[in-house]
Design a protein around this motif. Structure first.
Motif, PDB file in Angstrom:
ATOM      1  N   MET A 110       4.160 -18.797  16.998  1.00 22.13           N
ATOM      2  CA  MET A 110       5.129 -17.955  17.659  1.00 22.13           C
ATOM      3  C   MET A 110       6.127 -17.435  16.633  1.00 22.13           C
ATOM      4  SD  MET A 110       4.288 -17.585  20.812  1.00 22.13           S
ATOM      5  CE  MET A 110       2.720 -18.129  21.460  1.00 22.13           C
ATOM      6  N   ASN A 111       7.312 -16.982  17.057  1.00 25.81           N
ATOM      7  CA  ASN A 111       8.243 -16.331  16.150  1.00 25.81           C
ATOM      8  C   ASN A 111       8.762 -17.293  15.093  1.00 25.81           C
ATOM      9  OD1 ASN A 111       8.007 -14.009  17.633  1.00 25.81           O
ATOM     10  ND2 ASN A 111       9.760 -14.467  18.947  1.00 25.81           N
ATOM     11  N   ALA A 112       8.488 -16.961  13.812  1.00 24.40           N
ATOM     12  CA  ALA A 112       8.955 -17.809  12.719  1.00 24.40           C
ATOM     13  C   ALA A 112      10.481 -17.781  12.688  1.00 24.40           C
ATOM     14  CB  ALA A 112       8.379 -17.318  11.396  1.00 24.40           C
ATOM     15  N   GLY A 113      11.069 -18.952  12.537  1.00 22.95           N
ATOM     16  CA  GLY A 113      12.515 -19.033  12.434  1.00 22.95           C
ATOM     17  C   GLY A 113      13.258 -18.989  13.747  1.00 22.95           C
ATOM     18  N   ALA A 114      12.564 -18.787  14.864  1.00 23.31           N
ATOM     19  CA  ALA A 114      13.216 -18.737  16.164  1.00 23.31           C
ATOM     20  C   ALA A 114      13.661 -20.143  16.581  1.00 23.31           C
ATOM     21  CB  ALA A 114      12.272 -18.163  17.212  1.00 23.31           C
ATOM     22  N   THR A 115      14.730 -20.199  17.364  1.00 18.60           N
ATOM     23  CA  THR A 115      15.188 -21.483  17.886  1.00 18.60           C
ATOM     24  C   THR A 115      14.161 -22.012  18.879  1.00 18.60           C
ATOM     25  OG1 THR A 115      17.497 -20.840  17.638  1.00 18.60           O
ATOM     26  CG2 THR A 115      17.020 -22.666  19.146  1.00 18.60           C
ATOM     27  N   PRO A 116      13.657 -23.230  18.713  1.00 16.34           N
ATOM     28  CA  PRO A 116      12.660 -23.759  19.646  1.00 16.34           C
ATOM     29  C   PRO A 116      13.229 -23.876  21.064  1.00 16.34           C
ATOM     30  CG  PRO A 116      12.807 -25.122  17.665  1.00 16.34           C
ATOM     31  CD  PRO A 116      13.977 -24.186  17.642  1.00 16.34           C
ATOM     32  N   LEU A 117      12.382 -23.684  22.049  1.00 13.51           N
ATOM     33  CA  LEU A 117      12.813 -23.937  23.421  1.00 13.51           C
ATOM     34  C   LEU A 117      13.057 -25.440  23.604  1.00 13.51           C
ATOM     35  CD1 LEU A 117      13.352 -22.781  26.244  1.00 13.51           C
ATOM     36  CD2 LEU A 117      10.938 -23.232  26.782  1.00 13.51           C
ATOM     37  N   LEU A 118      12.157 -26.257  23.035  1.00 13.97           N
ATOM     38  CA  LEU A 118      12.313 -27.706  23.065  1.00 13.97           C
ATOM     39  C   LEU A 118      12.214 -28.227  21.639  1.00 13.97           C
ATOM     40  CD1 LEU A 118      12.492 -30.310  24.901  1.00 13.97           C
ATOM     41  CD2 LEU A 118      10.019 -30.486  24.589  1.00 13.97           C
ATOM     42  N   ALA A 119      13.192 -28.998  21.228  1.00  7.39           N
ATOM     43  CA  ALA A 119      13.173 -29.628  19.906  1.00  7.39           C
ATOM     44  C   ALA A 119      13.511 -31.100  20.063  1.00  7.39           C
ATOM     45  CB  ALA A 119      14.171 -28.952  18.964  1.00  7.39           C
ATOM     46  N   ILE A 120      12.633 -31.953  19.583  1.00  6.21           N
ATOM     47  CA  ILE A 120      12.831 -33.398  19.655  1.00  6.21           C
ATOM     48  C   ILE A 120      13.009 -33.904  18.230  1.00  6.21           C
ATOM     49  CG2 ILE A 120      11.707 -35.581  20.243  1.00  6.21           C
ATOM     50  CD1 ILE A 120      10.388 -34.099  22.583  1.00  6.21           C
ATOM     51  N   ARG A 121      14.105 -34.618  17.989  1.00  2.63           N
ATOM     52  CA  ARG A 121      14.468 -35.046  16.641  1.00  2.63           C
ATOM     53  C   ARG A 121      14.698 -36.559  16.593  1.00  2.63           C
ATOM     54  NH1 ARG A 121      13.065 -30.153  15.147  1.00  2.63           N
ATOM     55  NH2 ARG A 121      14.611 -28.499  15.340  1.00  2.63           N
ATOM     56  N   GLY A 122      13.844 -37.255  15.863  1.00  3.61           N
ATOM     57  CA  GLY A 122      14.040 -38.692  15.633  1.00  3.61           C
ATOM     58  C   GLY A 122      14.130 -39.512  16.903  1.00  3.61           C
ATOM     59  N   LEU A 123      13.356 -39.147  17.922  1.00  2.54           N
ATOM     60  CA  LEU A 123      13.508 -39.765  19.239  1.00  2.54           C
ATOM     61  C   LEU A 123      12.921 -41.170  19.281  1.00  2.54           C
ATOM     62  CD1 LEU A 123      14.485 -39.203  22.155  1.00  2.54           C
ATOM     63  CD2 LEU A 123      12.150 -38.480  22.677  1.00  2.54           C
ATOM     64  N   ARG A 124      13.751 -42.085  19.789  1.00 11.02           N
ATOM     65  CA  ARG A 124      13.315 -43.466  19.992  1.00 11.02           C
ATOM     66  C   ARG A 124      13.577 -43.872  21.439  1.00 11.02           C
ATOM     67  NH1 ARG A 124      12.485 -46.607  15.360  1.00 11.02           N
ATOM     68  NH2 ARG A 124      12.826 -45.454  13.423  1.00 11.02           N
ATOM     69  N   ALA A 125      12.648 -44.600  22.006  1.00  9.67           N
ATOM     70  CA  ALA A 125      12.802 -45.106  23.371  1.00  9.67           C
ATOM     71  C   ALA A 125      12.033 -46.411  23.489  1.00  9.67           C
ATOM     72  CB  ALA A 125      12.294 -44.093  24.394  1.00  9.67           C
ATOM     73  N   ALA A 126      12.463 -47.251  24.429  1.00 11.42           N
ATOM     74  CA  ALA A 126      11.858 -48.576  24.552  1.00 11.42           C
ATOM     75  C   ALA A 126      11.839 -49.035  26.000  1.00 11.42           C
ATOM     76  CB  ALA A 126      12.622 -49.580  23.693  1.00 11.42           C
ATOM     77  N   TYR A 127      10.944 -49.963  26.268  1.00 11.27           N
ATOM     78  CA  TYR A 127      10.936 -50.708  27.532  1.00 11.27           C
ATOM     79  C   TYR A 127      11.332 -52.141  27.175  1.00 11.27           C
ATOM     80  CZ  TYR A 127       8.227 -46.750  29.248  1.00 11.27           C
ATOM     81  OH  TYR A 127       7.797 -45.487  29.588  1.00 11.27           O
ATOM     82  N   GLY A 128      12.576 -52.495  27.451  1.00 13.62           N
ATOM     83  CA  GLY A 128      13.062 -53.800  27.032  1.00 13.62           C
ATOM     84  C   GLY A 128      13.051 -53.886  25.515  1.00 13.62           C
TER      85      GLY A 128
END
Length: 247
Positions: A1-19
């Motif tokens: 898609m468009n180079a340099g465009a702001t992403p609609l969704l951007a995930i950065r360094g995401l951490r999640a846990a169950y307990g």
């Protein structure tokens, strides 16, 4: 898609846990508006957890989820939905005692919209999935597996999403129904310019459909690239297409 465009969704360094069990260990992922992006990986890799974390359950322990530049990492689920992010979850999770019409209405209620907008959404859903038109007064729990999947996607579409999250849309479906589901996803992207993140056990279907793909292993992204380019990589074919584990 468009180079340099702001992403609609951007995930950065995401951490999640169950307990104490860390399911996401630092995920980085981007989706540009108008893209279909596939996420593949073995069972237990964390794909569904990523989808659910975008919706706030479980909550992110670290990192950011940016939607159209806005950090939604700590938003409750209902507020995420109001941003017009919709999910068709693994296992469909329709309301079995409600009719098809009532299930679709529940999807429409997730976001504010005028009567005309809701009517247009319903018209679009029924054109994509004519079978639902024939089942409007039937209870969701009495539908076939394929019809329930159409209903789950249709319910998500009733909120007029800017981003559609699809978790295992072909799981347990016959090949003919799978082709119909993937044809509908392609039409939504081509004709409505809908942005889609798809988790799919059928890596061949997913990567052929997607503009780009990510491979997830043990809570980490290990590989990314254009969909057809990933499909041709020997390690992808060995793991997911030639008798290896399905994504």
């Amino acid at each position: 898609m468009n180079a340099g465009a702001t992403p609609l969704l951007a995930i950065r360094g995401l951490r999640a846990a169950y307990g104490k069990i860390e399911a996401l260990k630092g995920i980085d992922l981007e989706i540009q508006a108008g893209e279909i992006v596939a996420l593949i990986g073995a069972n237990g890799a964390g794909k569904s957890t990523l989808m659910m974390t975008i919706f706030g359950r479980p909550r992110a322990r670290a990192g950011q989820i940016l939607f159209d530049g806005q950090d939604i990492s700590s938003m409750p689920t209902h507020e995420v939905a109001r941003l017009r992010i919709a999910q068709s979850p693994e296992g469909r999770r329709i309301f079995p005692r409600m009719t098809v019409a009532e299930n679709l209405q529940m999807g429409a209620d997730a976001t504010p919209g005028s009567k005309a907008e809701r009517a247009a959404s319903l018209d679009r859903v029924l054109k994509l999935f004519p079978r639902l038109q024939e089942r409007m007064t039937q209870r969701g729990g009495t539908l076939s597996g394929g019809e329930q999947q159409m209903l789950a996607i249709g319910r998500a579409l009733m909120s007029r999403p800017r981003l559609l999250l699809l978790d295992e849309p072909s799981l347990g479906l016959a090949p003919l129904i799978t082709r119909q589901i993937f044809s509908a996803i392609r039409a939504l992207n081509n004709e409505d310019h809908l942005t889609v993140l798809i988790v799919e056990q059928n890596a061949n279907h997913a990567l052929r459909l997607a503009h780009r793909g990510y491979v997830m292993v043990n809570g980490l992204i290990t590989m990314s690239g254009e969909g057809m380019e990933l499909l041709q990589r020997p390690e992808i074919r060995a793991a997911y297409l030639e008798g290896g584990r399905h994504a």
